[in-house]
Design a protein around this motif. Structure first.
Motif, PDB file in Angstrom:
ATOM      1  N   ILE A   1       1.876  10.770   0.882  1.00  0.00           N
ATOM      2  CA  ILE A   1       2.738   9.602   0.686  1.00  0.00           C
ATOM      3  C   ILE A   1       1.863   8.355   0.559  1.00  0.00           C
ATOM      4  CG2 ILE A   1       4.511   8.162   1.763  1.00  0.00           C
ATOM      5  CD1 ILE A   1       5.474  10.705   3.226  1.00  0.00           C
ATOM      6  N   SER A   2       2.185   7.491  -0.420  1.00  0.00           N
ATOM      7  CA  SER A   2       1.468   6.219  -0.557  1.00  0.00           C
ATOM      8  C   SER A   2       1.862   5.310   0.602  1.00  0.00           C
ATOM      9  CB  SER A   2       1.821   5.552  -1.890  1.00  0.00           C
ATOM     10  OG  SER A   2       1.321   6.313  -2.950  1.00  0.00           O
ATOM     11  N   ARG A   3       0.854   4.705   1.214  1.00  0.00           N
ATOM     12  CA  ARG A   3       1.096   3.902   2.416  1.00  0.00           C
ATOM     13  C   ARG A   3       0.371   2.565   2.348  1.00  0.00           C
ATOM     14  NH1 ARG A   3       3.191   6.714   6.598  1.00  0.00           N
ATOM     15  NH2 ARG A   3       3.418   8.956   6.316  1.00  0.00           N
ATOM     16  N   HIS A   4       0.864   1.620   3.164  1.00  0.00           N
ATOM     17  CA  HIS A   4       0.153   0.347   3.335  1.00  0.00           C
ATOM     18  C   HIS A   4      -1.223   0.635   3.940  1.00  0.00           C
ATOM     19  CE1 HIS A   4       3.206  -2.716   2.520  1.00  0.00           C
ATOM     20  NE2 HIS A   4       4.086  -1.927   3.107  1.00  0.00           N
ATOM     21  N   PRO A   5      -2.291   0.012   3.421  1.00  0.00           N
ATOM     22  CA  PRO A   5      -3.595   0.123   4.087  1.00  0.00           C
ATOM     23  C   PRO A   5      -3.636  -0.856   5.261  1.00  0.00           C
ATOM     24  CG  PRO A   5      -3.810  -1.193   2.113  1.00  0.00           C
ATOM     25  CD  PRO A   5      -2.372  -0.731   2.178  1.00  0.00           C
ATOM     26  N   SER A   6      -2.845  -0.568   6.277  1.00  0.00           N
ATOM     27  CA  SER A   6      -2.675  -1.502   7.402  1.00  0.00           C
ATOM     28  C   SER A   6      -3.991  -1.781   8.122  1.00  0.00           C
ATOM     29  CB  SER A   6      -1.633  -0.969   8.388  1.00  0.00           C
ATOM     30  OG  SER A   6      -2.013   0.299   8.888  1.00  0.00           O
ATOM     31  N   GLN A   7      -4.908  -0.823   8.079  1.00  0.00           N
ATOM     32  CA  GLN A   7      -6.215  -1.041   8.708  1.00  0.00           C
ATOM     33  C   GLN A   7      -6.959  -2.188   8.009  1.00  0.00           C
ATOM     34  OE1 GLN A   7      -5.316   1.668   6.898  1.00  0.00           O
ATOM     35  NE2 GLN A   7      -5.823   3.571   7.947  1.00  0.00           N
TER      36      GLN A   7
ATOM     37  N   TRP B   1      -1.358  -1.550  -4.380  1.00  0.00           N
ATOM     38  CA  TRP B   1      -2.572  -1.305  -3.591  1.00  0.00           C
ATOM     39  C   TRP B   1      -2.337  -0.304  -2.447  1.00  0.00           C
ATOM     40  CZ3 TRP B   1      -0.228  -6.211  -3.605  1.00  0.00           C
ATOM     41  CH2 TRP B   1       0.442  -6.554  -2.421  1.00  0.00           C
ATOM     42  N   SER B   2      -1.203   0.373  -2.470  1.00  0.00           N
ATOM     43  CA  SER B   2      -0.956   1.368  -1.421  1.00  0.00           C
ATOM     44  C   SER B   2      -1.973   2.511  -1.554  1.00  0.00           C
ATOM     45  CB  SER B   2       0.474   1.894  -1.490  1.00  0.00           C
ATOM     46  OG  SER B   2       0.707   2.524  -2.725  1.00  0.00           O
TER      47      SER B   2
ATOM     48  N   GLY C   1      -0.705   2.998   7.618  1.00  0.00           N
ATOM     49  CA  GLY C   1       0.481   2.170   7.447  1.00  0.00           C
ATOM     50  C   GLY C   1       1.743   2.941   7.109  1.00  0.00           C
ATOM     51  N   LYS C   2       2.815   2.184   6.988  1.00  0.00           N
ATOM     52  CA  LYS C   2       4.113   2.735   6.612  1.00  0.00           C
ATOM     53  C   LYS C   2       4.128   3.031   5.109  1.00  0.00           C
ATOM     54  CE  LYS C   2       6.558   0.144  10.172  1.00  0.00           C
ATOM     55  NZ  LYS C   2       7.501  -0.946  10.464  1.00  0.00           N
ATOM     56  N   PRO C   3       5.035   3.894   4.657  1.00  0.00           N
ATOM     57  CA  PRO C   3       5.139   4.185   3.223  1.00  0.00           C
ATOM     58  C   PRO C   3       5.342   2.902   2.415  1.00  0.00           C
ATOM     59  CG  PRO C   3       6.409   5.779   4.468  1.00  0.00           C
ATOM     60  CD  PRO C   3       5.949   4.739   5.455  1.00  0.00           C
TER      61      PRO C   3
END
Length: 196
Positions: free
Chosen positions: A101-107, A91-92, A84-86
């Motif tokens: 970089i902390s990111r969205h867990p888009s998966q 919960w990133s 995911g994006k930053p």
């Protein structure tokens, strides 16, 4: 279908210049939308051969596909793919193989939307009496496409493509085409052009 879709939709110029790499599937490169097209073509050929309505089989496939999608997205998360994006949300997640970089867990968003939620909606509809052939398939296209477009807002676009017109990822555009296809099928069903 998944491999061919990735080559055509996501990295055609590279594979056109490096055709031997088409066969290097261990290096990754699969496309859900390409796999979907492959499944539809294969189902059409098989159903014509045994003289059964194609939508009968597509409805069955659509009703169980979210289970496979769920596990596929969990695998993407474990492998640190399609990240995911930053994000600064609590919960990133950090994917060390990508960066720190902390990111969205888009998966995981996709696993919940395209897997769990889609499965629950389709199961609810399937157990209704007198569902018409083609309804499950068309709802799969509409709902998956909608959920994917939503999830794409939190996902990094493919680095070799980025955004088209600085707005849309390839995944979003292909999902929009899915929604239109699903709506077209629903209209055909209502006009009794898809029959049992």
């Amino acid at each position: 279908g998944g491999r061919i879709g990735y080559i055509i939709f996501y990295n055609f110029s590279y594979y056109f210049s490096n055709p031997i790499d088409i066969f290097k599937i261990w290096e990754g490169g699969m496309s859900f939308h390409g796999a979907l097209i492959g499944v539809i073509i294969g189902t059409y050929i098989y159903s014509n051969k045994i003289k059964v309505n194609t939508f009968f089989f597509l409805d069955i496939i659509a009703s169980v596909a979210p289970i496979g999608i769920f596990f596929g997205r969990i695998a993407n998360f474990i492998n640190g793919e399609l990240y995911g994006k930053p994000s600064t949300l609590s919960w990133s997640v950090t994917f060390p193989k990508v960066d720190m970089i902390s990111r969205h867990p888009s998966q995981l968003y996709e696993a919940l939307l395209e897997g769990v939620l889609l499965f629950c909606i389709l199961v609810f509809i399937i157990f209704k009496k007198n569902i018409r052939i083609g309804v499950c398939s068309s709802l799969f296209l509409i709902l998956y496409g909608s959920f994917r477009i939503l999830a794409e807002q939190f996902r990094e676009p493919d680095s070799q493509i980025g955004y088209l017109l600085n707005l849309f990822s390839i995944g979003s555009l292909l999902s929009f085409a899915m929604i239109l296809s699903g709506l077209f099928i629903i209209l055909k069903i209502k006009k009794n052009e898809i029959y049992k």
